[in-house]
Design a protein around this motif. Structure first.
Motif, PDB file in Angstrom:
ATOM      1  N   LEU A 182      -8.749  -7.285  13.032  1.00  0.00           N
ATOM      2  CA  LEU A 182      -8.647  -8.162  11.868  1.00  0.00           C
ATOM      3  C   LEU A 182      -9.241  -9.540  12.138  1.00  0.00           C
ATOM      4  O   LEU A 182      -9.859 -10.137  11.266  1.00  0.00           O
ATOM      5  N   VAL A 196      -3.501   2.493   6.908  1.00  0.00           N
ATOM      6  CA  VAL A 196      -3.202   2.980   5.570  1.00  0.00           C
ATOM      7  C   VAL A 196      -3.146   4.506   5.492  1.00  0.00           C
ATOM      8  O   VAL A 196      -2.332   5.055   4.730  1.00  0.00           O
ATOM      9  N   LYS A 209     -14.776  -3.249   9.489  1.00  0.00           N
ATOM     10  CA  LYS A 209     -15.421  -3.434   8.181  1.00  0.00           C
ATOM     11  C   LYS A 209     -16.111  -4.793   8.157  1.00  0.00           C
ATOM     12  O   LYS A 209     -15.586  -5.740   7.588  1.00  0.00           O
ATOM     13  N   GLY A 256       6.621  -2.926   4.979  1.00  0.00           N
ATOM     14  CA  GLY A 256       5.395  -3.307   5.669  1.00  0.00           C
ATOM     15  C   GLY A 256       5.622  -4.089   6.949  1.00  0.00           C
ATOM     16  O   GLY A 256       6.587  -3.860   7.678  1.00  0.00           O
ATOM     17  N   MET A 296       0.824  -1.208   0.000  1.00  0.00           N
ATOM     18  CA  MET A 296       0.000   0.000   0.000  1.00  0.00           C
ATOM     19  C   MET A 296       0.860   1.262   0.000  1.00  0.00           C
ATOM     20  O   MET A 296       0.528   2.245  -0.668  1.00  0.00           O
ATOM     21  N   ALA A 297       1.960   1.269   0.744  1.00  0.00           N
ATOM     22  CA  ALA A 297       2.795   2.469   0.835  1.00  0.00           C
ATOM     23  C   ALA A 297       3.697   2.607  -0.385  1.00  0.00           C
ATOM     24  O   ALA A 297       3.780   3.673  -0.995  1.00  0.00           O
ATOM     25  N   ARG A 309      -2.730 -11.912   6.244  1.00  0.00           N
ATOM     26  CA  ARG A 309      -2.021 -10.671   5.922  1.00  0.00           C
ATOM     27  C   ARG A 309      -1.959 -10.408   4.422  1.00  0.00           C
ATOM     28  O   ARG A 309      -2.099  -9.288   3.975  1.00  0.00           O
ATOM     29  N   ASP A 363       4.056   0.651   7.353  1.00  0.00           N
ATOM     30  CA  ASP A 363       4.051  -0.183   8.560  1.00  0.00           C
ATOM     31  C   ASP A 363       5.443  -0.494   9.094  1.00  0.00           C
ATOM     32  O   ASP A 363       5.588  -0.877  10.256  1.00  0.00           O
ATOM     33  N   ARG A 368      -4.680  -4.068   0.327  1.00  0.00           N
ATOM     34  CA  ARG A 368      -4.632  -5.081   1.395  1.00  0.00           C
ATOM     35  C   ARG A 368      -5.840  -4.961   2.323  1.00  0.00           C
ATOM     36  O   ARG A 368      -6.345  -5.955   2.825  1.00  0.00           O
ATOM     37  N   ILE A 369      -6.301  -3.746   2.556  1.00  0.00           N
ATOM     38  CA  ILE A 369      -7.367  -3.607   3.545  1.00  0.00           C
ATOM     39  C   ILE A 369      -8.697  -4.162   3.033  1.00  0.00           C
ATOM     40  O   ILE A 369      -9.591  -4.397   3.815  1.00  0.00           O
ATOM     41  N   VAL A 381      14.070  -8.077  -2.389  1.00  0.00           N
ATOM     42  CA  VAL A 381      15.409  -7.504  -2.176  1.00  0.00           C
ATOM     43  C   VAL A 381      16.031  -8.243  -0.998  1.00  0.00           C
ATOM     44  O   VAL A 381      15.420  -8.383   0.063  1.00  0.00           O
ATOM     45  N   ALA A 424       8.259  -8.224  -3.210  1.00  0.00           N
ATOM     46  CA  ALA A 424       8.473  -9.661  -2.987  1.00  0.00           C
ATOM     47  C   ALA A 424       7.250 -10.477  -3.405  1.00  0.00           C
ATOM     48  O   ALA A 424       7.389 -11.601  -3.898  1.00  0.00           O
ATOM     49  N   GLU A 425       6.053  -9.911  -3.202  1.00  0.00           N
ATOM     50  CA  GLU A 425       4.855 -10.686  -3.558  1.00  0.00           C
ATOM     51  C   GLU A 425       4.741 -10.777  -5.084  1.00  0.00           C
ATOM     52  O   GLU A 425       5.095  -9.824  -5.795  1.00  0.00           O
TER      53      GLU A 425
HETATM   54  C1  LIG Z   1      -6.921  -7.975   6.214  1.00  0.00           C
HETATM   55  C2  LIG Z   1      -6.418  -6.605   6.555  1.00  0.00           C
HETATM   56  C3  LIG Z   1      -7.320  -5.565   6.735  1.00  0.00           C
HETATM   57  C4  LIG Z   1      -6.855  -4.278   7.038  1.00  0.00           C
HETATM   58  N1  LIG Z   1      -7.782  -3.286   7.207  1.00  0.00           N
HETATM   59  C5  LIG Z   1      -7.343  -2.027   7.413  1.00  0.00           C
HETATM   60  C6  LIG Z   1      -8.285  -0.940   7.498  1.00  0.00           C
HETATM   61  O1  LIG Z   1      -9.497  -1.130   7.434  1.00  0.00           O
HETATM   62  N2  LIG Z   1      -7.796   0.317   7.642  1.00  0.00           N
HETATM   63  C7  LIG Z   1      -6.460   0.568   7.705  1.00  0.00           C
HETATM   64  O2  LIG Z   1      -6.064   1.720   7.802  1.00  0.00           O
HETATM   65  N3  LIG Z   1      -5.544  -0.445   7.642  1.00  0.00           N
HETATM   66  C8  LIG Z   1      -5.953  -1.723   7.508  1.00  0.00           C
HETATM   67  N4  LIG Z   1      -5.034  -2.738   7.423  1.00  0.00           N
HETATM   68  C9  LIG Z   1      -3.605  -2.405   7.571  1.00  0.00           C
HETATM   69  C10 LIG Z   1      -3.031  -1.906   6.226  1.00  0.00           C
HETATM   70  O3  LIG Z   1      -3.250  -2.884   5.255  1.00  0.00           O
HETATM   71  C11 LIG Z   1      -1.555  -1.610   6.361  1.00  0.00           C
HETATM   72  O4  LIG Z   1      -1.397  -0.560   7.294  1.00  0.00           O
HETATM   73  C12 LIG Z   1      -0.938  -1.187   5.027  1.00  0.00           C
HETATM   74  O5  LIG Z   1      -1.032  -2.243   4.109  1.00  0.00           O
HETATM   75  C13 LIG Z   1       0.524  -0.773   5.210  1.00  0.00           C
HETATM   76  O6  LIG Z   1       1.134  -0.598   3.959  1.00  0.00           O
HETATM   77  P1  LIG Z   1       2.683  -0.964   3.744  1.00  0.00           P
HETATM   78  O7  LIG Z   1       2.965  -0.727   2.311  1.00  0.00           O
HETATM   79  O8  LIG Z   1       3.500  -0.315   4.771  1.00  0.00           O
HETATM   80  O9  LIG Z   1       2.769  -2.528   4.033  1.00  0.00           O
HETATM   81  P2  LIG Z   1       2.225  -3.711   3.129  1.00  0.00           P
HETATM   82  O10 LIG Z   1       0.941  -3.342   2.499  1.00  0.00           O
HETATM   83  O11 LIG Z   1       2.279  -4.909   3.992  1.00  0.00           O
HETATM   84  O12 LIG Z   1       3.289  -3.854   1.968  1.00  0.00           O
HETATM   85  C14 LIG Z   1       4.625  -4.206   2.208  1.00  0.00           C
HETATM   86  C15 LIG Z   1       5.121  -4.956   0.990  1.00  0.00           C
HETATM   87  O13 LIG Z   1       6.539  -5.031   1.035  1.00  0.00           O
HETATM   88  C16 LIG Z   1       6.929  -6.302   0.571  1.00  0.00           C
HETATM   89  N5  LIG Z   1       8.292  -6.599   1.041  1.00  0.00           N
HETATM   90  C17 LIG Z   1       8.705  -6.837   2.309  1.00  0.00           C
HETATM   91  N6  LIG Z   1      10.039  -7.088   2.319  1.00  0.00           N
HETATM   92  C18 LIG Z   1      10.458  -6.999   1.040  1.00  0.00           C
HETATM   93  C19 LIG Z   1      11.721  -7.175   0.419  1.00  0.00           C
HETATM   94  N7  LIG Z   1      12.826  -7.454   1.108  1.00  0.00           N
HETATM   95  N8  LIG Z   1      11.797  -7.035  -0.940  1.00  0.00           N
HETATM   96  C20 LIG Z   1      10.692  -6.704  -1.669  1.00  0.00           C
HETATM   97  N9  LIG Z   1       9.465  -6.553  -1.113  1.00  0.00           N
HETATM   98  C21 LIG Z   1       9.361  -6.688   0.224  1.00  0.00           C
HETATM   99  C22 LIG Z   1       5.886  -7.224   1.160  1.00  0.00           C
HETATM  100  O14 LIG Z   1       5.867  -8.457   0.478  1.00  0.00           O
HETATM  101  C23 LIG Z   1       4.631  -6.401   0.931  1.00  0.00           C
HETATM  102  O15 LIG Z   1       4.066  -6.673  -0.315  1.00  0.00           O
HETATM  103  C24 LIG Z   1      -5.466  -4.039   7.160  1.00  0.00           C
HETATM  104  C25 LIG Z   1      -4.553  -5.098   6.998  1.00  0.00           C
HETATM  105  C26 LIG Z   1      -5.017  -6.366   6.703  1.00  0.00           C
HETATM  106  C27 LIG Z   1      -4.035  -7.495   6.534  1.00  0.00           C
END
Ligand SMILES: Cc1cc2nc3c(=O)[nH]c(=O)nc-3n(C[C@H](O)[C@H](O)[C@H](O)COP(=O)(O)OP(=O)(O)OC[C@H]3O[C@@H](n4cnc5c(N)ncnc54)[C@H](O)[C@@H]3O)c2cc1C
Length: 479
Positions: free
Chosen positions: A155, A288, A321, A105, A12-13, A129, A276, A43-44, A77, A35-36
């Protein structure tokens, strides 16, 4: 200006940062390594995917791609060489950067229970997740009759509701005495448990799990009180931990998350962290809205669009939700301390409200059940405005007049600065400007502002504002 930006993480970020960079002027190369193996997804919305109300294509993020952006899913990475300013990928490639952004994340926590090896979980035991986790849960749920969800946080409850919607007899096992203890007080937790029971979810409270036994035919969860529960599926929802391994190995300062300043810089000025995985001012975010706010600030700083941009955390509003459950919790609602405390409970109707007010400002609130004042309460909390003298209207959800009216009741009465979309921080004023610049449908306003593209909870409010603007326009035209 930074020429080569490498983003680690296409979640997401990371995906949003790439889009924010793309939207700003300048010539730069952005590489997103994820990585995915999937394209970026919301994701949410996985909780909604679990209910079956939407399908996989609906969770894809339609973030900008094109010139200057190289998105590479399925490419982890494995190391960062800060002195050479390059990252190494899983297949041995080295990619140079001028600026590196960690958006790695968080990972689901697998509790340290006998029978659970985090690196090799049994087929019927799944964390919640990723999209792959969701696919596995759905594959096991297909043809299953029962499920246990370990963890009664936000969750876990969304997962339980989703599985119950699919017809599985679902039990939530939670280690403390009430559900969602980080957001709710015990009375709200009890009303919520009652609402869930009415929706077919059984709740087991104050019982830590002690072990798991799983094979091809089912799962057994052993509890501290000596009982064992049996089911076809066990979903683990025991919290998340920031994914800091890469940062740690690269020698960056890491506490609970990768430590960043207001510019989102880590202890190395050429490396930032958002979402995250980042720890700002001692706090992890896990939501998010802050991740997307950080992406905006970082894009402004890196492109020179606004070198003085700084990340400032906003008050957090949590919403569940889950179909059939209306719950909003914000601020320090469960705590004690000085100030006014107002509560109203009607467990038979699944209704509970608690407001905490200090110096005429809301410092916390819990609204459970259908309460028409929820929009007003969120706005008052978000903006730190004084609460109306008639507190009962907020508590009981009666219609308010004047400036305190609920947004759904009359968009005309909402102040322009009121935040309608919490995930993207989109105000009513921004929606009105978008409409006035030519967007004439809800989809066009959503596309122009991004409102409604996070959890989707504000879609009705955005629709209401577009309807109101359309009506106002036709009044003007006929004059
Ligand atoms: C089911 C569910 C429901 C949610 N509902 C809400 C909600 O209603 N409201 C809300 O605000 N938040 C919610 N969240 C939380 C929200 O999804 C997270 O806060 C948000 O996804 C954070 O974004 P991010 O990019 O930091 O992390 P992520 O979305 O987790 O993305 C991180 C990405 O980095 C990748 N990565 C990690 N290490 C490496 C590496 N070494 N090389 C390459 N890639 C890598 C991972 O594979 C992943 O794809 C929910 C989460 C879940 C699981």
């Amino acid at each position: 200006m930074t020429a080569r930006v490498v983003i680690v993480g296409n979640g997401m970020a990371g995906a949003r940062l790439a889009a924010e960079l793309h939207a700003r002027e300048g010539d730069r190369k952005v590489t997103v390594l994820g990585a995915e193996p999937h394209r970026a997804y919301n994701r949410i919305m996985l909780s909604t995917l679990l209910t079956g109300r939407i399908a996989e294509p609906d969770v894809e993020l339609t973030e900008a791609a094109g010139h200057g952006i190289d998105r590479r899913p399925g490419v982890p990475v494995t190391a960062v060489d800060r002195s050479a300013r390059e990252v190494r990928t899983g297949d041995g490639e080295r990619i140079s950067y001028d600026h590196l952004v960690l958006a790695t994340g968080a990972r689901a926590v697998v509790p340290p229970l006998p029978g659970l090896d985090p690196t090799d979980l049994p087929q019927r035991v799944v964390p919640f997740r990723t999209l792959d986790d969701c696919r596995r849960i759905l594959a096991v749920a297909d043809g299953a009759r029962s499920a246990i969800v370990l963890g009664g946080g936000l969750l876990g409850l969304e997962a339980a509701r989703g599985l119950a919607t699919r017809g599985l007899a679902t039990t939530v096992v939670h280690h403390t005495g009430h559900l969602m203890e980080r957001q709710l007080d015990p009375a709200a937790g009890a009303v919520l448990a009652g609402t869930l029971a009415g929706l077919g979810v059984t709740i087991q409270l104050a019982v830590p799990a002690t072990g798991v036994v799983a094979d091809d035919t089912g799962v057994r969860l052993d509890l501290a009180d000596g009982r064992s529960l049996h089911a076809d599926l066990l979903v683990l929802s025991c919290g998340v931990r920031p994914d800091t391994a890469l940062a740690q190995a690269a020698g960056l300062t890491v506490r609970r998350g990768v430590v960043v300043d207001d510019r989102l810089r880590t202890s190395d000025r050429s490396v930032s962290a958002i979402g995250d995985c980042a720890e700002h001012d001692g706090a992890l975010t896990g939501l998010v809205a802050p991740a997307w706010a950080q992406a905006r600030v970082l894009a402004d700083v890196l492109t020179g669009t606004d070198p003085l941009a700084r990340y400032r955390p906003r008050p957090v509003v949590t919403r569940l939700k889950a179909a059939g459950i209306d719950l909003a919790a914000m601020g320090d609602a469960a705590g004690g301390g000085p100030g006014e405390e107002l509560t109203f409970a009607d467990p038979a109707r699944g209704t509970y409200a608690r407001l905490r007010i200090r110096d005429e400002r809301l410092i916390g609130a819990i609204l459970l059940g259908d309460n028409p004042a929820v929009g007003t309460v969120i706005q008052l909390f978000d903006r730190g405005h004084p609460v109306p003298a008639d507190r009962r209207a907020l508590l009981l959800g009666r219609a308010l007049g004047g400036a305190g009216a609920a947004p759904s009741a009359s968009p005309a009465l909402m102040p322009d600065a009121a935040v309608v979309c919490q995930c993207n921080t989109v105000t009513k004023g921004a929606l009105v400007r978008c409409w006035r610049s030519g967007a004439r449908t809800v989809d066009a306003v959503v596309a122009g502002t991004r409102a409604g593209t996070g959890c989707g909870g504000c879609r009705d409010a955005v629709g209401g504002i577009v309807d109101w603007l359309s009506e106002a326009e036709s009044v003007e035209v006929t004059r």
